[in-house]
Design a protein around this motif. Structure first.
Motif, PDB file in Angstrom:
ATOM      1  N   GLY A 122      28.683  -0.693  86.821  1.00  0.00           N
ATOM      2  CA  GLY A 122      29.764  -0.650  87.797  1.00  0.00           C
ATOM      3  C   GLY A 122      31.087  -1.007  87.160  1.00  0.00           C
ATOM      4  N   ALA A 123      32.154  -0.788  87.891  1.00  0.00           N
ATOM      5  CA  ALA A 123      33.493  -1.047  87.372  1.00  0.00           C
ATOM      6  C   ALA A 123      33.736  -2.531  87.161  1.00  0.00           C
ATOM      7  N   PHE A 124      34.743  -2.841  86.352  1.00  0.00           N
ATOM      8  CA  PHE A 124      35.179  -4.221  86.156  1.00  0.00           C
ATOM      9  C   PHE A 124      35.589  -4.794  87.505  1.00  0.00           C
ATOM     10  N   GLY A 125      35.040  -5.949  87.859  1.00  0.00           N
ATOM     11  CA  GLY A 125      35.369  -6.569  89.128  1.00  0.00           C
ATOM     12  C   GLY A 125      34.497  -6.140  90.287  1.00  0.00           C
ATOM     13  N   ALA A 126      33.478  -5.304  90.004  1.00  0.00           N
ATOM     14  CA  ALA A 126      32.629  -4.808  91.093  1.00  0.00           C
ATOM     15  C   ALA A 126      31.627  -5.851  91.575  1.00  0.00           C
ATOM     16  N   GLY A 127      31.372  -6.870  90.755  1.00  0.00           N
ATOM     17  CA  GLY A 127      30.445  -7.920  91.157  1.00  0.00           C
ATOM     18  C   GLY A 127      29.116  -7.878  90.442  1.00  0.00           C
ATOM     19  N   LYS A 128      29.082  -7.281  89.263  1.00  0.00           N
ATOM     20  CA  LYS A 128      27.830  -7.148  88.513  1.00  0.00           C
ATOM     21  C   LYS A 128      27.252  -8.515  88.155  1.00  0.00           C
ATOM     22  N   GLY A 214       8.745   1.371  75.623  1.00  0.00           N
ATOM     23  CA  GLY A 214       7.812   1.086  76.703  1.00  0.00           C
ATOM     24  C   GLY A 214       8.367   0.241  77.825  1.00  0.00           C
ATOM     25  N   MET A 215       9.689   0.090  77.885  1.00  0.00           N
ATOM     26  CA  MET A 215      10.282  -0.745  78.922  1.00  0.00           C
ATOM     27  C   MET A 215      10.562   0.084  80.172  1.00  0.00           C
ATOM     28  N   ASP A 216      10.251  -0.501  81.311  1.00  0.00           N
ATOM     29  CA  ASP A 216      10.449   0.143  82.610  1.00  0.00           C
ATOM     30  C   ASP A 216      11.874  -0.160  83.063  1.00  0.00           C
ATOM     31  N   VAL A 217      12.764   0.825  82.940  1.00  0.00           N
ATOM     32  CA  VAL A 217      14.187   0.607  83.175  1.00  0.00           C
ATOM     33  C   VAL A 217      14.597   1.130  84.551  1.00  0.00           C
ATOM     34  N   THR A 218      15.278   0.268  85.307  1.00  0.00           N
ATOM     35  CA  THR A 218      15.878   0.667  86.576  1.00  0.00           C
ATOM     36  C   THR A 218      17.381   0.485  86.458  1.00  0.00           C
ATOM     37  N   HIS A 219      18.140   1.559  86.745  1.00  0.00           N
ATOM     38  CA  HIS A 219      19.589   1.536  86.582  1.00  0.00           C
ATOM     39  C   HIS A 219      20.252   1.577  87.954  1.00  0.00           C
ATOM     40  N   TYR A 220      21.140   0.594  88.203  1.00  0.00           N
ATOM     41  CA  TYR A 220      21.891   0.540  89.447  1.00  0.00           C
ATOM     42  C   TYR A 220      23.381   0.610  89.129  1.00  0.00           C
ATOM     43  N   PHE A 221      24.128   1.291  89.989  1.00  0.00           N
ATOM     44  CA  PHE A 221      25.584   1.368  89.824  1.00  0.00           C
ATOM     45  C   PHE A 221      26.228   0.855  91.109  1.00  0.00           C
ATOM     46  N   ILE A 222      27.009  -0.225  90.994  1.00  0.00           N
ATOM     47  CA  ILE A 222      27.674  -0.814  92.148  1.00  0.00           C
ATOM     48  C   ILE A 222      28.974  -0.063  92.422  1.00  0.00           C
ATOM     49  N   THR A 223      29.121   0.435  93.631  1.00  0.00           N
ATOM     50  CA  THR A 223      30.369   1.085  94.027  1.00  0.00           C
ATOM     51  C   THR A 223      31.096   0.194  95.024  1.00  0.00           C
ATOM     52  N   VAL A 224      32.370  -0.033  94.756  1.00  0.00           N
ATOM     53  CA  VAL A 224      33.203  -0.900  95.593  1.00  0.00           C
ATOM     54  C   VAL A 224      34.521  -0.177  95.845  1.00  0.00           C
ATOM     55  N   PRO A 225      35.052  -0.217  97.070  1.00  0.00           N
ATOM     56  CA  PRO A 225      36.346   0.426  97.341  1.00  0.00           C
ATOM     57  C   PRO A 225      37.431  -0.060  96.385  1.00  0.00           C
ATOM     58  N   THR A 226      38.319   0.855  96.023  1.00  0.00           N
ATOM     59  CA  THR A 226      39.360   0.539  95.046  1.00  0.00           C
ATOM     60  C   THR A 226      40.210  -0.641  95.473  1.00  0.00           C
ATOM     61  N   ASP A 227      40.559  -0.720  96.781  1.00  0.00           N
ATOM     62  CA  ASP A 227      41.417  -1.816  97.222  1.00  0.00           C
ATOM     63  C   ASP A 227      40.726  -3.167  97.090  1.00  0.00           C
ATOM     64  N   VAL A 228      39.391  -3.182  97.261  1.00  0.00           N
ATOM     65  CA  VAL A 228      38.642  -4.425  97.113  1.00  0.00           C
ATOM     66  C   VAL A 228      38.638  -4.872  95.653  1.00  0.00           C
ATOM     67  N   ILE A 229      38.386  -3.932  94.750  1.00  0.00           N
ATOM     68  CA  ILE A 229      38.391  -4.263  93.324  1.00  0.00           C
ATOM     69  C   ILE A 229      39.774  -4.752  92.900  1.00  0.00           C
ATOM     70  N   ARG A 230      40.820  -4.095  93.401  1.00  0.00           N
ATOM     71  CA  ARG A 230      42.177  -4.501  93.022  1.00  0.00           C
ATOM     72  C   ARG A 230      42.450  -5.937  93.459  1.00  0.00           C
ATOM     73  N   ARG A 231      42.023  -6.284  94.674  1.00  0.00           N
ATOM     74  CA  ARG A 231      42.242  -7.650  95.153  1.00  0.00           C
ATOM     75  C   ARG A 231      41.484  -8.660  94.298  1.00  0.00           C
ATOM     76  N   ARG A 232      40.256  -8.309  93.902  1.00  0.00           N
ATOM     77  CA  ARG A 232      39.459  -9.230  93.081  1.00  0.00           C
ATOM     78  C   ARG A 232      40.114  -9.451  91.729  1.00  0.00           C
ATOM     79  N   ILE A 233      40.601  -8.369  91.115  1.00  0.00           N
ATOM     80  CA  ILE A 233      41.215  -8.496  89.794  1.00  0.00           C
ATOM     81  C   ILE A 233      42.505  -9.287  89.885  1.00  0.00           C
ATOM     82  N   GLU A 234      43.298  -9.015  90.925  1.00  0.00           N
ATOM     83  CA  GLU A 234      44.549  -9.759  91.097  1.00  0.00           C
ATOM     84  C   GLU A 234      44.271 -11.239  91.298  1.00  0.00           C
ATOM     85  N   ALA A 235      43.206 -11.558  92.038  1.00  0.00           N
ATOM     86  CA  ALA A 235      42.861 -12.962  92.260  1.00  0.00           C
ATOM     87  C   ALA A 235      42.462 -13.638  90.960  1.00  0.00           C
TER      88      ALA A 235
END
Length: 238
Positions: A122-128, A214-235
Motif C-alpha cells: 500500500g501507499a506511504f501512510g496507508a497504515g501498513k 515453498g512459502m505460502d504467500v498472501t498479498h494484500y494491498f491497502i487502499t485509502v482515499p487520497t485525502d485521508v493519506i494526505r492528512r496522515r502525512i501532514e500530521a
C-alpha cells in the motif's frame, strides 16, 4: 488491465509538470534538489520520465513549490495504475512452488511444512505498519519482518542507484527473499511483511522467489482515499 504505455505516458507527464512548476517557482534543478534532499541527477531523470521517485519525494516537491498537492495526487494515480497491472489469479486456481522450479515446501526434521507470508502492501501512510502491529498483537506467534532493514544495511555497503531507491537494487530483492526464508526455516512462524512495492516486476520477483522456496504467500494491498493519506502525512510532518 492497465497498459504499460499508459503508465509510461503518465510518468513522463508528471515529470514535465514538475519541470514546469519548478521553473515557474524560479528554482533550478540544483536548487530544488538541495531543498528536497535528492541529487540533481534525480531531478533531471524525473523530469524526463526516466525515473519515478517514491512518494516522500513528491510530498517534499509539493511543499517546496507550493503546488497544493497536485504532484502527490498525480503520483498516487500512477501508483494506482501500477497496482491495477498486478495479475489476479483466476478463481479456484493456485500455483505450486514446484511451478517456479523450487522446493515444494520447507523441510524440517524430515517433515514437509509450508510457512505463510502475509505481505501488506500500500501507499506511504496507508497504515501498513499499524495493521501489521495489530495482527501481531492479536497473535503473538506471528513474526514481523521489516523488509526495509536489508535496504538500510545495503546503503552502508554498496552505492545506491541513481534513483536513490534501494528497491532498484537486485541485491535488495534477493536479500528480502533470503532473509524471509531463513526466518521461516529457523522459527517456523508466519511472517508479516508491511512494505510498499508498487513496481510490478519487483513485487513479482520477490513473491515468486518466496513461493519457489515453498512459502505460502498472501498479498494484500491497502487502499485509502487520497485525502485521508494526505492528512496522515501532514500530521506526521508537524
Amino acid at each position: 488491465m492497465v497498459d504499460h504505455d499508459e503508465i509510461t505516458a503518465a510518468r513522463r507527464a508528471l515529470g514535465r509538470r514538475l519541470a514546469h512548476l519548478r521553473k515557474n517557482a524560479g528554482r533550478t534543478q540544483h536548487g530544488l534538489a538541495r531543498l528536497v534532499q535528492y541529487g540533481r541527477s534525480s531531478i533531471a531523470n524525473t523530469e524526463t520520465g526516466r525515473q519515478l521517485p517514491e512518494r516522500p519525494f513528491w510530498t517534499r516537491c509539493d511543499q517546496v513549490l507550493g503546488t497544493g498537492g497536485v504532484l502527490i495526487a498525480e503520483y498516487d494515480r500512477i501508483a494506482d495504475l501500477n497496482y491495477r497491472r498486478l495479475p489476479r489469479p483466476a478463481a479456484g486456481t493456485s500455483r505450486r512452488a514446484a511451478d517456479y522450479g523450487g522446493e515444494a515446501s520447507i523441510r524440517t526434521s524430515g517433515r514437509e511444512q509450508s510457512v505463510r507470508v502475509i505481505w501488506v502492501n500500500g501507499a506511504f501512510g496507508a497504515g501498513k505498519t499499524t495493521l501489521a502491529q495489530q495482527l501481531i498483537a492479536d497473535d503473538p506467534q506471528l513474526l514481523l519482518f521489516d523488509a526495509e532493514l536489508p535496504g538500510f544495511m545495503l546503503r552502508e555497503i554498496v552505492p545506491l542507484p541513481p534513483s536513490g531507491d534501494f528497491q532498484d537494487l537486485r541485491v535488495w530483492r534477493r536479500s528480502v527473499v533470503d532473509t524471509a526464508v531463513a526466518l521461516a526455516q529457523e522459527y517456523q512462524r508466519t511472517l508479516v511483511v508491511p512494505m510498499t512495492v508498487v513496481v510490478w516486476p519487483y513485487l513479482d520477483e520477490i513473491l515468486t522467489g518466496l513461493r519457489a522456496h515453498g512459502m505460502d504467500v498472501t498479498h494484500y494491498f491497502i487502499t485509502v482515499p487520497t485525502d485521508v493519506i494526505r492528512r496522515r502525512i501532514e500530521a506526521q510532518s508537524l
